[in-house]
Design an enzyme around this catalytic site. Structure first.
Site, mmCIF file in Angstrom:
data_model
loop_
_atom_site.group_PDB
_atom_site.id
_atom_site.type_symbol
_atom_site.label_atom_id
_atom_site.label_comp_id
_atom_site.label_asym_id
_atom_site.label_seq_id
_atom_site.Cartn_x
_atom_site.Cartn_y
_atom_site.Cartn_z
ATOM 1 N N ARG A 112 0.827 -1.218 0.000
ATOM 2 C CA ARG A 112 0.000 0.000 0.000
ATOM 3 C C ARG A 112 0.854 1.259 0.000
ATOM 4 O O ARG A 112 0.421 2.308 -0.444
ATOM 5 C CB ARG A 112 -0.976 -0.019 1.182
ATOM 6 N N SER A 168 -5.452 3.811 6.089
ATOM 7 C CA SER A 168 -5.114 2.424 5.763
ATOM 8 C C SER A 168 -4.609 2.268 4.336
ATOM 9 O O SER A 168 -3.742 1.451 4.066
ATOM 10 C CB SER A 168 -6.339 1.519 5.930
ATOM 11 N N GLU A 223 -19.252 3.204 -0.235
ATOM 12 C CA GLU A 223 -18.497 2.717 -1.391
ATOM 13 C C GLU A 223 -19.277 2.873 -2.695
ATOM 14 O O GLU A 223 -18.711 3.210 -3.740
ATOM 15 C CB GLU A 223 -18.121 1.240 -1.197
ATOM 16 N N PHE A 242 -14.625 -4.583 -0.087
ATOM 17 C CA PHE A 242 -15.821 -3.739 -0.168
ATOM 18 C C PHE A 242 -15.970 -3.126 -1.563
ATOM 19 O O PHE A 242 -17.070 -2.960 -2.074
ATOM 20 C CB PHE A 242 -15.765 -2.630 0.888
ATOM 21 N N HIS A 254 -5.748 -3.993 1.035
ATOM 22 C CA HIS A 254 -5.937 -5.090 1.992
ATOM 23 C C HIS A 254 -6.377 -6.368 1.291
ATOM 24 O O HIS A 254 -7.267 -7.085 1.753
ATOM 25 C CB HIS A 254 -6.941 -4.708 3.075
ATOM 26 N N ASP A 286 -7.992 -8.821 11.335
ATOM 27 C CA ASP A 286 -9.352 -8.343 11.075
ATOM 28 C C ASP A 286 -10.274 -9.486 10.656
ATOM 29 O O ASP A 286 -11.499 -9.389 10.767
ATOM 30 C CB ASP A 286 -9.353 -7.258 9.985
ATOM 31 N N ARG A 344 -1.837 -5.393 2.629
ATOM 32 C CA ARG A 344 -1.663 -4.477 3.749
ATOM 33 C C ARG A 344 -0.282 -4.596 4.393
ATOM 34 O O ARG A 344 0.330 -3.598 4.754
ATOM 35 C CB ARG A 344 -2.724 -4.794 4.815
#
Lengths: 269, 315
Positions: B10, B37, B58, B83, B109, B117, B167
């Protein structure tokens, strides 16, 4: 083409819509007929557009979020001079630029494809953002159905437009009170629409969606409203102008047969 | 593998965007409340005029990006890949791809290595969802440097692009001089017994597997197949012909991802035995990233096992 008599034009457009849908033997007459005056006001008075230069970057934009009302948009674009009205009867046929729901790359004058409900206001916001970034005076208009506001994305977009103060966006709700399966009150109540938008930070104008003078005044008020987006909640009649179609959910997405077409045209022309 | 640096992919996304925003007015970066993030907070802080946070929405973010693209801007929409590809799929399909708009999707991610998570946040289906969409380009870079290059290279692509990137800090296996061409598989090392096509952090694992197997005389031809669509058919067909078998490796479901994409190429031109290192029709779970990768055999050992299996089938 110059249309001094917009009322006569509206009669022509209703005829176009009915003839197209009859020729296609499918399509959505109810929600097309309810939006006739709204689109007429926009394309023949309010919006700065030029059919000879449909991709002018400075033009105003129109997003038909209720994409199933494609027939009235096609009729308006044809009568405005974007393309030959003679192709209107090809609606929904194989290879026709007049797709069942609008496809922007197949027909000049379409600012975006649409058909999956609830998405248009976000697109309009993006266009408005871009215009502000580029210091353009261009305004974006977005027509939604009242059933359509049952989609959650509409309210995400309503928040976005207000949060960023997109006063170059004007939404119109074609508030005809009827959706595919029944009335909005029966299926999933959406009222009070004006109060909802007001609570979301919008300037709200209620108006008769079949009164051209009232619509033109509303669009003028929208343009003069700064710092926040405007929604015109236009009270309309689904199937307007054809007595047996009016307020009937059965005519949401059904083509008139030969006899029904004749009866309908007799009322309109 | 010695002396390898570890950097999160990222970071490459953020660095690529910073470079673009430095020189171009038409680049905009959108995020859905995960800017810290996705590293788009770097844009927010250094080029605030290029950044919009759309909040936790989103679908609206993707629709807004479509409008921006229609208005002549080039938006990079950024949030977790799970998402982006799932929640906003219809918006990606009907509003962005159908209109062939220049929207870039930064799917952060990606993969199971998101770690603690858990399954809700681990994008394991995004390659499949993105690549079935007409017009959509799909890129899964192997490290932070390649992610940076991909972000920059995609800016002028005439249509939508989906990137996925992880990530966690993962080994950096390319540098600024390593060639990167969209649509062209990068040959990492020559070999003749079996071809390995990998994407994302699995490229490093494939390199480790090759080093290990070389000790016993097994030679792997390793590719970084960063562009999953449009896929490099020539590299795949040539490798199938010359090596006679293929292993694919990805942090994604077996169905619909890199394995499927490669299989679709070889079945029509050069059918050879194939094995897949991937997540086998199951959801992930919480855990430390490395432990999770090991638990799901997404590592060099998993690739070695797949190579042994495919070599048996080839024989």
């Amino acid at each position: 083409m110059v249309h001094t008599d917009l009322s006569a034009l509206c009669r022509q457009l209703r005829q176009d819509v009915l003839e197209m849908i009859h020729a296609a033997d499918s399509g959505h007459p109810g929600g097309s007929l309810s939006a006739v005056e709204i689109l007429t006001a926009l394309y023949f008075d309010v919006m700065k557009v030029d059919p000879k230069n449909p991709s002018d970057p400075q033009r105003d934009r129109f997003i038909l979020s209720k994409g199933h009302a494609a027939p009235i948009l096609y009729a308006v674009l044809a009568r405005k001079g974007y393309f030959d009205p003679a192709i209107l009867p090809t609606l929904r046929s194989l290879g026709s630029p007049l797709q069942g729901h609008p496809h922007m790359h197949m027909l000049p004058g379409l600012d975006c494809s649409s058909g999956s409900l609830g998405q248009g206001l976000s697109i309009a916001n993006g266009l408005a953002f871009a215009a502000k970034k580029q210091n353009k005076a261009s305004r974006t208009y977005c027509l939604m159905g009242d059933g359509e506001v049952q989609e959650g994305q509409v309210w995400e977009a309503a928040m976005t437009a207000a949060h960023f103060g997109l006063d170059n966006v004007c939404a119109i709700v074609d508030n005809n009170g009827v959706q595919l399966d029944g009335t909005t009150a029966e299926i999933m109540g959406v009222e009070p629409l004006g109060e909802k938008f007001r609570a979301f930070g919008w300037h709200v104008i209620d108006c008769d969606g079949h009164d051209l003078e009232a619509l033109l005044a509303a669009f003028k008020e929208a343009e003069a409203t700064k710092g926040k987006p405007t929604v015109i909640v236009a009270k309309t009649v689904k199937g307007k102008g054809v007595s047996f179609m009016e307020n009937q959910c059965g005519w949401h997405g059904k083509a008139p047969n030969k006899d029904e077409l004749a009866a309908a045209l007799a009322e309109i022309v | 593998m010695k002396d390898v640096k570890y950097i999160p992919q990222r970071d490459g996304y953020g660095l690529g965007l910073l470079e673009l925003c430095k020189t171009r007015e038409d680049i905009l970066v959108l995020d859905a409340d995960v800017a810290a993030s996705t590293r788009t907070n770097w844009i927010r802080d250094q080029y605030p005029d290029h950044f919009y946070n759309l909040g936790i929405s989103e679908q609206d973010m993707v629709g807004t990006a479509a409008g921006l693209a229609l208005g002549g801007m080039i938006p990079y929409v950024s949030t977790y890949g799970v998402f982006l590809s799932g929640r906003a799929f219809d918006q990606m399909r009907t509003t962005v791809c159908y209109n062939n708009l220049k929207v870039r999707f930064g799917g952060a991610h990606a993969g199971i290595s998101v770690g603690p998570d858990g399954a809700t946040h681990q994008a394991l289906e995004d390659i499949a969802l993105a690549r079935v969409l007409p017009k959509m380009m799909v890129i899964a870079p192997c490290d932070s440097e390649e992610t940076r290059k991909a972000v920059i290279a995609a800016a002028d692509i005439d249509g939508p692009v989906y990137f996925r990137f992880g990530r966690e800090a993962v080994p950096v296996v390319t540098d600024e001089n390593t060639p990167f061409t969209i649509g062209k598989a990068r040959l990492v090392q020559e070999g003749s017994h079996c071809a390995v096509f990998a994407c994302g952090a699995m490229v490093y694992e494939a390199m480790c597997a090759a080093e290990e197997l070389a000790k016993e005389g097994v030679s792997l031809r390793v590719f970084d197949l960063h562009t999953i669509k449009p896929i490099d058919e020539e590299a795949i067909l040539t490798a199938a012909k010359e090596c006679g078998c293929i292993v694919t490796a990805e942090e994604h479901q077996t169905a619909g991802g890199l394995y499927s994409a490669v299989a679709e190429v070889i079945v029509k031109g050069q059918p050879v035995p194939m094995e897949s290192v991937s997540v086998r029709d199951t959801f992930g779970q919480s855990g430390p990233p490395e432990a999770l990768m090991n638990a799901y055999d997404l590592n060099a050992a998993g690739i070695i096992a797949a190579v042994r299996k495919v070599l048996e089938r080839k024989a």
